[in-house]
Design an enzyme around this catalytic site. Structure first.
Site, PDB file in Angstrom:
ATOM      1  N   SER A 117      -6.600 -16.527  -8.520  1.00  0.00           N
ATOM      2  CA  SER A 117      -6.739 -15.367  -7.867  1.00  0.00           C
ATOM      3  C   SER A 117      -5.716 -14.603  -7.453  1.00  0.00           C
ATOM      4  CB  SER A 117      -7.837 -15.069  -7.566  1.00  0.00           C
ATOM      5  OG  SER A 117      -9.414 -15.100  -8.808  1.00  0.00           O
ATOM      6  N   HIS A 122       2.224  -3.843  -0.806  1.00  0.00           N
ATOM      7  CA  HIS A 122       3.351  -3.722  -0.914  1.00  0.00           C
ATOM      8  C   HIS A 122       3.287  -1.935  -0.322  1.00  0.00           C
ATOM      9  CE1 HIS A 122       4.478  -6.229  -3.871  1.00  0.00           C
ATOM     10  NE2 HIS A 122       3.471  -5.820  -4.774  1.00  0.00           N
ATOM     11  N   CYS A 145     -11.298 -13.630 -10.424  1.00  0.00           N
ATOM     12  CA  CYS A 145     -11.965 -14.150 -11.612  1.00  0.00           C
ATOM     13  C   CYS A 145     -13.271 -15.032 -10.929  1.00  0.00           C
ATOM     14  CB  CYS A 145     -11.858 -15.606 -11.568  1.00  0.00           C
ATOM     15  SG  CYS A 145      -9.868 -14.829 -12.897  1.00  0.00           S
TER      16      CYS A 145
END
Length: 272
Positions: A117, A122, A145
């Site tokens: 994972s 950003h 997951c």
């Protein structure tokens, strides 16, 4: 190896469902002079530099019970930053795992089950010399997951940024099989991302959903409900501007918010 899914369904192997939360926040301000616009960008770059963003993402990892395997971070020139965390599962008590529709907490230990994972952020500060409007956007992705949903980190993320506009997407992809071979395309009930938000968040924002239930796609858009122009003036206050200028600035800010919220350029008279 097998795992237990909801309703005591036994899985064949690991829970292969991938759950992805995409979280976009927008902050808007009016900076009258070139100096004020430059100071706003500097303020944002300092407030949300790579080091602080790393701390926020590490808190998210701790919140959902993940081990941080690797951290990559970068401050950019002239502005902006990025951070990526690779995370994996850690041994946890199964009774701590919950996918129920309820608000996730602020940073405190929550047990989770994750593998292969990642969490990324950003930032995009920007300004334009015409009009005096400056904005800041942060894009955050939490992809996991296993059994737990990254939506449990949503409440913490919203409180970490406190922004004007928030756009949230949640998607469950892939499938997992039970021991009889039957595919399961989702392992928890959900009818709205809003059900994972705290009461104070719901009181502060106006929200609406666009959900595609049959595709396990959920989308919520949020905009602050109350408007005080003083909150959008950087380097100045309402007392520093004449009434005519204040009306013009308020119209600019409201139009900017509406265009970001609706995702298109709009007429000058349209307001949220």
């Amino acid at each position: 190896m097998s795992q237990t899914l909801k309703r005591n369904i036994r899985l064949h192997g690991f829970n292969n469902l991938t759950k992805t939360l995409s979280f976009n926040i927008h902050d808007i301000c009016y900076a009258q002079s070139e100096q004020h616009r430059r100071e706003y960008i500097e303020y944002i770059d300092e407030e949300y530099n790579a080091e602080r963003l790393t701390g926020i993402l590490e808190d998210v990892a701790a919140l959902i019970g993940a081990n941080v395997l690797n951290v990559a971070r970068q401050n950019y020139e002239p502005q902006g930053a990025s951070v990526t965390l690779l995370i994996s599962e850690e041994p946890v008590a199964s009774e701590g795992i919950s996918n129920t529709e309820s608000p996730g907490p602020l940073p405190e230990a929550i047990a989770g089950h994750l593998d292969k994972s990642h969490i990324t952020v950003h930032t995009y500060p920007e300004s334009h010399p015409d009009g005096g409007i400056s904005t800041f956007r942060a894009d955050i992705d939490v992809s996991t997951c296993g059994r737990i949903s990254p939506l449990k980190a949503l409440n913490y993320l919203i409180h970490s940024f406190e922004s004007d506009i928030v756009i949230v997407d949640y998607r469950v992809r892939g499938f997992t099989r039970d021991v009889k071979g039957k595919k399961h395309f989702i392992d928890h009930k959900i009818n709205s991302i809003q059900n994972y938000m705290s009461r104070d968040t719901k009181e502060r924002y106006q929200m609406f959903d666009v959900n595609v239930y049959q595709e396990n796609l959920f989308h919520t858009k949020m905009v602050l409900g109350e408007f005080d122009l003083n909150d959008y003036l950087f380097g100045a206050g309402k007392e520093d501007l004449p009434p005519k200028e204040l009306r013009k600035v308020e119209q600019q800010v409201r139009r900017e918010m509406a265009e970001i919220f609706y995702g298109r350029n709009l007429g000058r008279s349209l307001k949220l």
